[in-house]
Scaffold this active site. Structure first.
Site, mmCIF file in Angstrom:
data_model
loop_
_atom_site.group_PDB
_atom_site.id
_atom_site.type_symbol
_atom_site.label_atom_id
_atom_site.label_comp_id
_atom_site.label_asym_id
_atom_site.label_seq_id
_atom_site.Cartn_x
_atom_site.Cartn_y
_atom_site.Cartn_z
ATOM 1 C CE LYS A 97 -3.883 -2.249 -0.067
ATOM 2 N NZ LYS A 97 -4.744 -1.767 -1.354
HETATM 3 N N1 PMP Z 1 -3.601 -8.341 0.965
HETATM 4 C C1 PMP Z 1 -3.817 -6.575 2.359
HETATM 5 C C2 PMP Z 1 -3.509 -7.726 3.678
HETATM 6 C C3 PMP Z 1 -4.241 -6.440 2.072
HETATM 7 O O1 PMP Z 1 -4.288 -5.278 2.734
HETATM 8 C C4 PMP Z 1 -4.636 -6.024 0.150
HETATM 9 C C5 PMP Z 1 -5.040 -4.192 0.189
HETATM 10 N N2 PMP Z 1 -6.291 -4.424 0.509
HETATM 11 C C6 PMP Z 1 -5.034 -6.947 -0.720
HETATM 12 C C7 PMP Z 1 -3.936 -7.988 -0.180
HETATM 13 C C8 PMP Z 1 -5.128 -6.906 -1.566
HETATM 14 O O2 PMP Z 1 -4.525 -5.483 -2.912
HETATM 15 P P1 PMP Z 1 -5.163 -4.889 -3.818
HETATM 16 O O3 PMP Z 1 -6.123 -3.861 -2.856
HETATM 17 O O4 PMP Z 1 -3.974 -4.142 -4.426
HETATM 18 O O5 PMP Z 1 -6.114 -5.054 -4.497
#
Ligand code: PMP
Length: 344
Positions: free
Chosen positions: A48
């Site tokens: 993130k």
């Molecule tokens: N794994 C974790 C621990 C996350 O915080 C997130 C984000 N919500 C994701 C996977 C998935 O990533 P994305 O939001 O880019 O699909």
């Protein structure tokens, strides 16, 4: 983004350029080579950081943000941490509207990182004025010059990964990647990375990982929102009860669903077999690999890349707590000793 063998001006220079590490044991039953992109090497310990930095810098480039302005988001998770970190370095006020379900640890962590945290009642509908969505929207409207990150509905979330994660993986695999497998929450990671990779080689297979209890897989297959798919599940950051605009369903070939229990065991297995202490969704993505591997979907010469989105330390009171595993009933079915006490 800079090479790590130098002195940096601040932690933001360390965002991105995360390592790709070969998996040597956990995939040994399957043909092909498997590599994990370990996003906990980002300074905020998750993928993130990429979207927080990219979206904030885009707002700066467009002249929307000036020092002292406010950045708002509705999350107590990884995105909140990353936005707080970027805000400190760049001199913005960071406001996070979070659900009262968020753990005290998480709220303390965000406050430590300088964020102003609004704790909003969890058990109200999204359109209730007290909900964290509505509180964030209201704060955004009230504060001139504020930026609402809105990661589930922000196209720049995809763009951040198109600009960084995709090119990094293409380079790290010398263009030999055959499969890309990633968890889909907002969908930003899988969509942006896949969009870039498929532009380089349209034959690369892109597989998303979804949770039982989420609508994403069914929507991909039918383009219809089916609320019968929705029920509670434990993995955080994976799947959703709505269709995020930050997911480009056209660049994803298929979705695989994984259970809370198997993903938890696989997360623990990653630590024990590969020495990588990763988060719950890293367990989910490896669980998907196992399911695909058992179907014989990989062959010799394949180069499969998975994303490990964050670090295991954020899950000490969950998957890495023996008590939590026991409380979920997760230890019973696999005959695993829940607590081994060594007596002296
Ligand atoms: N794994 C974790 C621990 C996350 O915080 C997130 C984000 N919500 C994701 C996977 C998935 O990533 P994305 O939001 O880019 O699909």
């Amino acid at each position: 983004m800079k090479n790590r063998n130098q002195v940096f001006d601040n932690v933001l220079d360390l965002v991105g350029n995360t390592p790709l590490v070969k998996l040597n044991r956990i995939t040994s039953d399957f043909e092909g080579d498997f590599f994990a992109k370990i996003e906990s090497f980002n300074p905020g310990q998750s993928s993130k950081d990429r979207i927080a930095l990219y979206i904030i810098e885009e707002a700066e480039r467009k002249g929307i943000l000036k020092p002292g302005d406010t950045i708002i988001e509705t999350t107590s998770g990884n995105t909140g941490f990353s936005i707080a970190m970027v805000s400190i370095i760049k001199g913005y006020e960071c406001i996070l509207a979070v659900s009262s379900k968020s753990s005290a640890d998480k709220i303390d962590m965000l406050k430590t990182m300088g964020a102003k945290v609004y704790v909003c009642p969890a058990h109200v509908s999204a359109d209730d004025p007290r909900s964290y969505y509505e509180v964030a929207k209201r704060l955004h409207e009230e504060r001139k010059g504020s930026v609402y990150i809105n990661q589930y509905f922000n196209e720049l979330n995809i763009e951040a990964h198109y600009q960084s994660t995709g090119p990094e993986i293409w380079k790290q695999t010398n263009g030999e990647i055959t499969h890309f497998v990633a968890c889909s929450g907002t969908g930003g990671t899988i969509s942006g990375t896949a969009r870039y990779l498929k532009e380089q080689n349209p034959n690369i297979k892109v597989i998303g990982v979804d949770a039982f209890g989420s609508v994403i897989k069914k929507y991909h297959e039918t383009r219809e929102f089916d609320d019968k798919e929705i029920y509670p599940y434990r993995i955080e950051g994976l799947g959703k009860n709505l269709i995020p605009a930050a997911t480009d369903f056209d660049v994803i070939d298929e979705f695989v669903k994984v259970t809370d229990e198997e993903s938890a065991h696989t997360a623990r297995q990653i630590a024990k077999t590969e020495g990588i202490f990763a988060g719950y969704t890293s367990g989910a993505v490896m669980q998907a690999i196992k399911q695909l591997g058992e179907e014989g979907r990989f062959k010799k010469g394949d180069k499969v890349v998975v994303i490990f989105p964050d670090h295991g330390s954020r899950y000490m009171s969950k998957v890495y707590s023996e008590k939590w595993m026991n409380d979920q009933g997760f230890f019973d079915s696999v005959n695993e000793a829940s607590t081994q006490k060594i007596e002296y």
